[in-house]
Design a protein around this motif. Structure first.
Motif, PDB file in Angstrom:
ATOM      1  N   ARG A   1      10.954   4.703  -3.724  1.00  0.00           N
ATOM      2  CA  ARG A   1      10.109   5.548  -4.769  1.00  0.00           C
ATOM      3  C   ARG A   1       8.787   5.613  -4.724  1.00  0.00           C
ATOM      4  NH1 ARG A   1       8.537   4.012  -9.377  1.00  0.00           N
ATOM      5  NH2 ARG A   1       9.394   2.053  -9.024  1.00  0.00           N
ATOM      6  N   ILE A   2       8.092   4.442  -4.953  1.00  0.00           N
ATOM      7  CA  ILE A   2       6.562   4.628  -4.688  1.00  0.00           C
ATOM      8  C   ILE A   2       6.060   5.252  -3.514  1.00  0.00           C
ATOM      9  CG2 ILE A   2       4.510   3.009  -4.377  1.00  0.00           C
ATOM     10  CD1 ILE A   2       6.263   0.689  -6.029  1.00  0.00           C
ATOM     11  N   ARG A   3       6.911   5.011  -2.338  1.00  0.00           N
ATOM     12  CA  ARG A   3       6.477   5.483  -0.867  1.00  0.00           C
ATOM     13  C   ARG A   3       6.591   7.078  -0.801  1.00  0.00           C
ATOM     14  NH1 ARG A   3      10.317   7.289   3.495  1.00  0.00           N
ATOM     15  NH2 ARG A   3      11.278   8.371   1.613  1.00  0.00           N
ATOM     16  N   ALA A   4       7.864   7.419  -1.626  1.00  0.00           N
ATOM     17  CA  ALA A   4       7.856   9.014  -1.734  1.00  0.00           C
ATOM     18  C   ALA A   4       6.869   9.534  -2.568  1.00  0.00           C
ATOM     19  CB  ALA A   4       9.348   9.315  -2.636  1.00  0.00           C
ATOM     20  N   GLN A   5       6.357   8.966  -3.664  1.00  0.00           N
ATOM     21  CA  GLN A   5       5.246   9.455  -4.442  1.00  0.00           C
ATOM     22  C   GLN A   5       4.077   9.825  -3.573  1.00  0.00           C
ATOM     23  OE1 GLN A   5       5.051   6.706  -7.823  1.00  0.00           O
ATOM     24  NE2 GLN A   5       6.754   7.817  -8.827  1.00  0.00           N
ATOM     25  N   TRP A   6       3.676   8.526  -2.685  1.00  0.00           N
ATOM     26  CA  TRP A   6       2.607   8.619  -2.109  1.00  0.00           C
ATOM     27  C   TRP A   6       2.604   9.938  -0.809  1.00  0.00           C
ATOM     28  CZ3 TRP A   6       2.177   6.264   3.170  1.00  0.00           C
ATOM     29  CH2 TRP A   6       1.147   6.188   3.819  1.00  0.00           C
ATOM     30  N   LEU A   7       3.918   9.884  -0.359  1.00  0.00           N
ATOM     31  CA  LEU A   7       4.001  10.962   0.785  1.00  0.00           C
ATOM     32  C   LEU A   7       4.022  12.419   0.088  1.00  0.00           C
ATOM     33  CD1 LEU A   7       6.925   9.183   3.121  1.00  0.00           C
ATOM     34  CD2 LEU A   7       4.212   9.531   3.539  1.00  0.00           C
TER      35      LEU A   7
ATOM     36  N   MET B   1     -11.945  -4.928  -9.664  1.00  0.00           N
ATOM     37  CA  MET B   1     -10.769  -5.579  -9.904  1.00  0.00           C
ATOM     38  C   MET B   1      -9.593  -4.802  -9.404  1.00  0.00           C
ATOM     39  SD  MET B   1     -11.659  -8.603 -10.675  1.00  0.00           S
ATOM     40  CE  MET B   1     -12.965  -8.258  -9.760  1.00  0.00           C
ATOM     41  N   PRO B   2      -9.289  -3.546  -9.671  1.00  0.00           N
ATOM     42  CA  PRO B   2      -8.130  -2.773  -8.972  1.00  0.00           C
ATOM     43  C   PRO B   2      -8.188  -3.030  -7.631  1.00  0.00           C
ATOM     44  CG  PRO B   2      -9.102  -1.552 -10.801  1.00  0.00           C
ATOM     45  CD  PRO B   2     -10.280  -2.571 -10.549  1.00  0.00           C
ATOM     46  N   HIS B   3      -9.220  -2.956  -6.891  1.00  0.00           N
ATOM     47  CA  HIS B   3      -9.362  -3.031  -5.510  1.00  0.00           C
ATOM     48  C   HIS B   3      -8.853  -4.429  -4.855  1.00  0.00           C
ATOM     49  CE1 HIS B   3     -10.697   1.246  -4.741  1.00  0.00           C
ATOM     50  NE2 HIS B   3     -11.547   0.960  -5.950  1.00  0.00           N
ATOM     51  N   CYS B   4      -9.059  -5.255  -5.819  1.00  0.00           N
ATOM     52  CA  CYS B   4      -8.587  -6.743  -5.351  1.00  0.00           C
ATOM     53  C   CYS B   4      -7.384  -6.926  -6.020  1.00  0.00           C
ATOM     54  CB  CYS B   4      -9.355  -7.858  -6.297  1.00  0.00           C
ATOM     55  SG  CYS B   4     -11.322  -7.799  -5.985  1.00  0.00           S
ATOM     56  N   ALA B   5      -6.489  -6.055  -6.354  1.00  0.00           N
ATOM     57  CA  ALA B   5      -5.034  -6.444  -6.874  1.00  0.00           C
ATOM     58  C   ALA B   5      -4.201  -6.515  -5.753  1.00  0.00           C
ATOM     59  CB  ALA B   5      -4.818  -5.117  -7.665  1.00  0.00           C
TER      60      ALA B   5
ATOM     61  N   LEU C   1      -1.144   3.068  -1.873  1.00  0.00           N
ATOM     62  CA  LEU C   1       0.122   2.717  -2.344  1.00  0.00           C
ATOM     63  C   LEU C   1       0.060   1.280  -2.767  1.00  0.00           C
ATOM     64  CD1 LEU C   1       1.836   1.470   0.073  1.00  0.00           C
ATOM     65  CD2 LEU C   1       2.178   3.584   0.791  1.00  0.00           C
ATOM     66  N   VAL C   2      -0.580   0.503  -2.148  1.00  0.00           N
ATOM     67  CA  VAL C   2      -0.609  -0.977  -2.674  1.00  0.00           C
ATOM     68  C   VAL C   2      -0.924  -1.223  -4.067  1.00  0.00           C
ATOM     69  CG1 VAL C   2      -1.895  -3.154  -2.255  1.00  0.00           C
ATOM     70  CG2 VAL C   2      -1.432  -1.633  -0.427  1.00  0.00           C
ATOM     71  N   ARG C   3      -1.910  -0.365  -4.827  1.00  0.00           N
ATOM     72  CA  ARG C   3      -1.959  -0.470  -6.007  1.00  0.00           C
ATOM     73  C   ARG C   3      -0.842  -0.151  -6.974  1.00  0.00           C
ATOM     74  NH1 ARG C   3      -6.959   2.096  -9.482  1.00  0.00           N
ATOM     75  NH2 ARG C   3      -6.006   1.775 -11.777  1.00  0.00           N
ATOM     76  N   ASP C   4      -0.240   0.730  -6.398  1.00  0.00           N
ATOM     77  CA  ASP C   4       1.268   1.198  -7.274  1.00  0.00           C
ATOM     78  C   ASP C   4       2.384  -0.023  -7.157  1.00  0.00           C
ATOM     79  OD1 ASP C   4       0.020   3.528  -7.753  1.00  0.00           O
ATOM     80  OD2 ASP C   4       0.712   4.622  -5.952  1.00  0.00           O
TER      81      ASP C   4
END
Length: 561
Positions: free
Chosen positions: A28-34, A187-191, A121-124
């Protein structure tokens, strides 16, 4: 960007403690990204052309009972500047836990500079999958820590199962908009690469200091990155865990806060993959199954319409040939990229071995210097005792050792009377982000000691240059290895990049305040950074000092990629 550099630009590995269906969530996360990138996101196994330059490959592995055990979703984008390959791998286990890895590889097609970042997508995935690192939850923003929560934070820091850094910030005493904005952005980029905590008030700061000790503490407004295996009982361990002061975090002109993200993402990328992800292979079941279905269709000929059956067979054969051709092309492209990766790994191994040999050689030289200094000290102490000067043999206050960072080095520059530093401080402090920063800082300190020793010798009548100083055996001399000294640059380097070697000097040296410097000391010989110290010998001039105009990454020369 060097075509032979490490293609791995980023990697994040997440541990999911409990998840109902990790494959559904990852898809699902990958589908949103693509869908945002291409407008579609095919789910079926096999190769899918999303546009003229992009190919999506979906793979799955199954348990004997038919349940999915692992999936791999790989997007390859063959762009003009480089081939960009994003790979998502997920493996589920019987206890409902899972491992998910997101990697980005960049295979450049030339030497043009590229700036690959972490896939969005890492953040998601951090937000939706709720990963952990040992006992620490990985979150998008900082987790608030009050005085009552400090013991739990100490447990996180000392957790032997932790594999990622922990960032601990302490709220400033007074409200600071610059500090708050930088924390909000960083901080979000360190998540996913670190667990994030915020000491919410002075009570929490004091309680944390009491619990972890003076050396490992976090002052109000400071931000500290704790590596693994924190040892609060050992003061020397504190230097491994770098921190930014409130002054630097709040200075609008200081960009050191950007290093928070770069450091934890670099550590995330360099961390080894768990064995199950590293060794897992995906069979080509989808391709074989698709071909088998088409071949089975060829065997069913309709007697009532033999010609139509033959035509259908021809169509099926053409489809099989087209599919085989496509698979051969994808296999060839994958093999090509794998060969480039293997070449890069071989070069990295070669560099690592050379660097290890160099480090051993330097360590042995340092041990020899220590032994010589100890022997000299013993002789001098014995002479003092023989003269009855027992009190003079006791050192009440131990002098500080080498600095643990370039920031500390900069704070201690007043120790050098014979050296004047005009270098750009920001370029120097940027070196603290590197993995070998502590080694470089220690070597830079010894380099400045050698230059200072030379300036002192020149004041006392020594007539040689710095090279002669380093190759002499005069008592009390601090030397620098002559193999790590270059007294001049090549003509080609100066003709092409000479302007990079013009640095600030006192007006007494040159009325323009700028002067060319070619002589330099090498703090490292491998890697793209390989710091240098450029200096100008003015010991016979107006200042009577050595002017250091640059301490920073390797400048451009004929060997620079």
């Amino acid at each position: 960007m060097d075509p032979h550099s490490n293609p791995l630009a980023h990697r994040t590995t997440l541990t999911i403690p409990r998840v109902e269906n990790v494959f559904r969530d990852v898809r699902r996360i990958r589908a949103q990204w693509l869908t945002k990138k291409f407008g579609s996101a095919p789910f079926t196994s096999g190769h899918h052309h999303l546009d003229e330059l992009s190919v999506l490959t979906n793979q799955a592995a199954y348990l004997p009972d038919g349940a999915e055990h692992a999936i791999r979703l790989q997007l390859r984008e063959d762009k003009a500047d480089a081939t960009w390959r994003t790979t998502i791998t997920a493996v589920a286990f019987e206890d409902d836990s899972a491992l998910v890895s997101v990697g980005l590889e960049v295979f450049p097609n030339g030497t043009a500079p590229l700036s690959p970042g972490r896939p969005g997508l890492v953040r998601d995935m951090v937000q939706d999958l709720k990963p952990t690192d040992g006992s620490a939850p990985l979150t998008l923003s900082t987790q608030s820590v009050g005085a009552q929560d400090v013991d739990a934070l100490i447990d996180v820091l000392c957790d032997p199962a932790r594999r990622k850094p922990v960032i601990v910030a302490a709220r400033p005493v007074r409200r600071d908009l610059v500090w708050s904005e930088r924390m909000r952005k960083a901080m979000p980029h360190c998540a996913g690469a670190a667990s994030l905590y915020l000491l919410e008030d002075t009570f929490a700061v004091d309680r944390f200091r009491d619990a972890i000790g003076e050396y490992h503490r976090v002052a109000p407004g400071a931000v500290r990155t704790y590596l693994t295996e924190v040892d609060p009982a050992w003061s020397k361990d504190a230097s491994r865990h770098r921190f930014l002061t409130v002054a630097r975090m709040s200075d609008p002109h200081d960009r050191a806060w950007l290093g928070l993200t770069r450091t934890v993402q670099r550590l995330s990328t360099e961390a080894p993959l768990p064995e199950v992800l590293r060794t897992f292979s995906f069979p080509d079941d989808a391709g074989r199954r698709h071909r088998a279905e088409r071949q089975a269709a060829l065997t069913s000929v309709r007697p009532s319409d033999e010609l139509a059956g033959i035509r259908k067979d021809v169509e099926e054969l053409r489809a099989l040939l087209a599919q085989a051709d496509e698979e051969l092309k994808e296999t060839a492209r994958t093999a090509e990229l794998s060969a480039r990766t293997a070449t890069s790994l071989e070069e990295q191994l070669h560099v690592a071995l050379e660097r290890a040999d160099g480090d051993v050689e330097e360590a042995l030289r340092a041990l020899d210097d220590v032994e010589r200094a100890r022997a000299e000290t013993d002789v001098l102490r014995r002479r003092l005792r023989e003269e009855g000067r027992y009190d003079d043999t006791i050192v009440v206050e131990q002098p500080p050792g080498v600095p643990d960072s370039f920031e500390e080095l900069w704070e201690r520059l007043d120790a050098f009377e014979g050296v004047q530093i005009t270098a750009d401080q920001s370029r120097t402090l940027d070196l603290d982000e590197a993995e070998r920063a502590r080694i470089w800082a220690a070597k830079a300190w010894n380099a400045l000691r050698a230059l200072d020793s030379y300036a002192r010798a020149a004041r006392q009548g020594f007539n040689g240059g710095f090279y002669q100083h380093c190759t002499s055996d005069r008592p009390g001399t601090v030397n620098w290895p002559h193999k790590q000294l270059a007294t001049a640059e090549s003509d080609t380097t100066m003709n092409k990049w000479g302007t990079e070697r013009i640095f600030t000097v006192p007006h007494a040296v040159d009325p323009s305040g700028r002067k060319e410097m070619q002589a330099h000391l090498k703090l490292d010989s491998k890697g793209s950074t390989s710091p240098r110290i450029y200096f100008l010998d003015d010991t016979k001039g107006h200042t009577g000092q050595v002017i250091v105009g640059y301490i920073g990454p390797h400048l451009t020369n004929t060997k620079t990629n």
